[in-house]
Design a protein around this motif. Sequence first.
Motif, PDB file in Angstrom:
ATOM      1  N   PRO A   1       0.834  -1.215   0.000  1.00  0.00           N
ATOM      2  CA  PRO A   1       0.000   0.000   0.000  1.00  0.00           C
ATOM      3  C   PRO A   1       0.865   1.259   0.000  1.00  0.00           C
ATOM      4  N   HIS A   2       0.516   2.197  -0.839  1.00  0.00           N
ATOM      5  CA  HIS A   2       1.325   3.416  -0.982  1.00  0.00           C
ATOM      6  C   HIS A   2       0.485   4.517  -1.611  1.00  0.00           C
ATOM      7  N   MET A   3       1.028   5.726  -1.540  1.00  0.00           N
ATOM      8  CA  MET A   3       0.521   6.842  -2.338  1.00  0.00           C
ATOM      9  C   MET A   3       1.554   7.085  -3.432  1.00  0.00           C
ATOM     10  N   ASP A   4       1.121   7.624  -4.562  1.00  0.00           N
ATOM     11  CA  ASP A   4       2.047   7.752  -5.688  1.00  0.00           C
ATOM     12  C   ASP A   4       2.900   9.023  -5.647  1.00  0.00           C
ATOM     13  N   HIS A   5       2.509  10.017  -4.860  1.00  0.00           N
ATOM     14  CA  HIS A   5       3.263  11.268  -4.885  1.00  0.00           C
ATOM     15  C   HIS A   5       4.631  11.079  -4.225  1.00  0.00           C
TER      16      HIS A   5
ATOM     17  N   VAL B   1      -4.851   5.824  -1.106  1.00  0.00           N
ATOM     18  CA  VAL B   1      -3.777   4.848  -0.884  1.00  0.00           C
ATOM     19  C   VAL B   1      -4.215   3.545  -1.579  1.00  0.00           C
ATOM     20  N   HIS B   2      -3.244   2.897  -2.244  1.00  0.00           N
ATOM     21  CA  HIS B   2      -3.612   1.718  -3.038  1.00  0.00           C
ATOM     22  C   HIS B   2      -2.456   0.721  -3.058  1.00  0.00           C
ATOM     23  N   ALA B   3      -2.736  -0.480  -3.527  1.00  0.00           N
ATOM     24  CA  ALA B   3      -1.728  -1.543  -3.549  1.00  0.00           C
ATOM     25  C   ALA B   3      -2.007  -2.468  -4.718  1.00  0.00           C
TER      26      ALA B   3
HETATM   27 FE   LIG Z   1       0.680   3.414  -7.171  1.00  0.00          FE
END
Ligand SMILES: [Fe+2]
Length: 262
Positions: free
Chosen positions: A148-152, A220-222
């Motif tokens: 899980p992460h944010m892309d920025h 937030v996505h994975a």
């Molecule tokens: Fe991403």
Amino acid sequence: MCSGLSANLIKCNKSTSVRSKLTCHYRRTLIPYKRWKEEVLNFDPWVAQLHDFMRDEESDFFMQESKKTLVPSVAGRVVDGVKYGTTGYVRVGKVAWFLDNHTDPTVGLISRRIEELTTFDTKWRETGPSGAEPFQTVGYGIGGNLMPHMDHHNASKFERDGMMKNSGNRMVTMLLYLNDVEKGGATVWPKLNVSFFPVKNAAVYWFNYKRSGEVDRRLVHAACPVILGHKWVATKWIREKNQFKSRPCGLHPNSTDTYLYI
Ligand SMILES: [Fe+2]
Ligand SMILES: O=C(O)CCC(=O)C(=O)O
């Protein structure tokens, strides 16, 4: 979430007013006669799928071409203050980059298609502000996944990275799914309870920033582990600064983006 069961259950249990916003419609573009089939996966914040966004030959091109230049991913991420930084821990996959002036016109063509659809500048420029990054493709084998992460990027990157200064951070993520995955490999947004299982030629996009300029941590996505087969995606990250005309600030810090889509 990775099995899709909880997301489906939650979708069924959502109130009628929420479900009624999860529409399928034809999305207008800058080209008057051109429409794309769009399905809303989450209304606020906006996450939407574009059906048949690419042709088989286009997604096959990205996959075949990537195989020539893949390197192991070195993604380093900070999620809610926790740094995940070592190769192979955050992302178990391999990446390649594609510039719009690639000898094969497919790369530039798909960038222009994203521009027509979103009205955002998608051009990468060697000097000066860029609208977007070059395409990044990722290949995941069995077990391949992304935490899980944010892309920025975090603030410290501003000091090191000219692109951050010139072009701003990653405002929009557009993920292109290059193949069908036999089992597993869903992209999931845990805070929204949305799971998306890869469908060849589909695209999914969302905004990592609110219109106020604040990071939208709900996104937030994975990437769930691939259980059988391979998974291939191509990502276009659209940067903030050149989009000020297409996506002005709202009247309220939490102003949504729905005005763009109706
Ligand atoms: Fe991403
Ligand atoms: O592969 C996926 O499903 C997600 C990829 C992603 O989130 C990323 O590359 O930042």
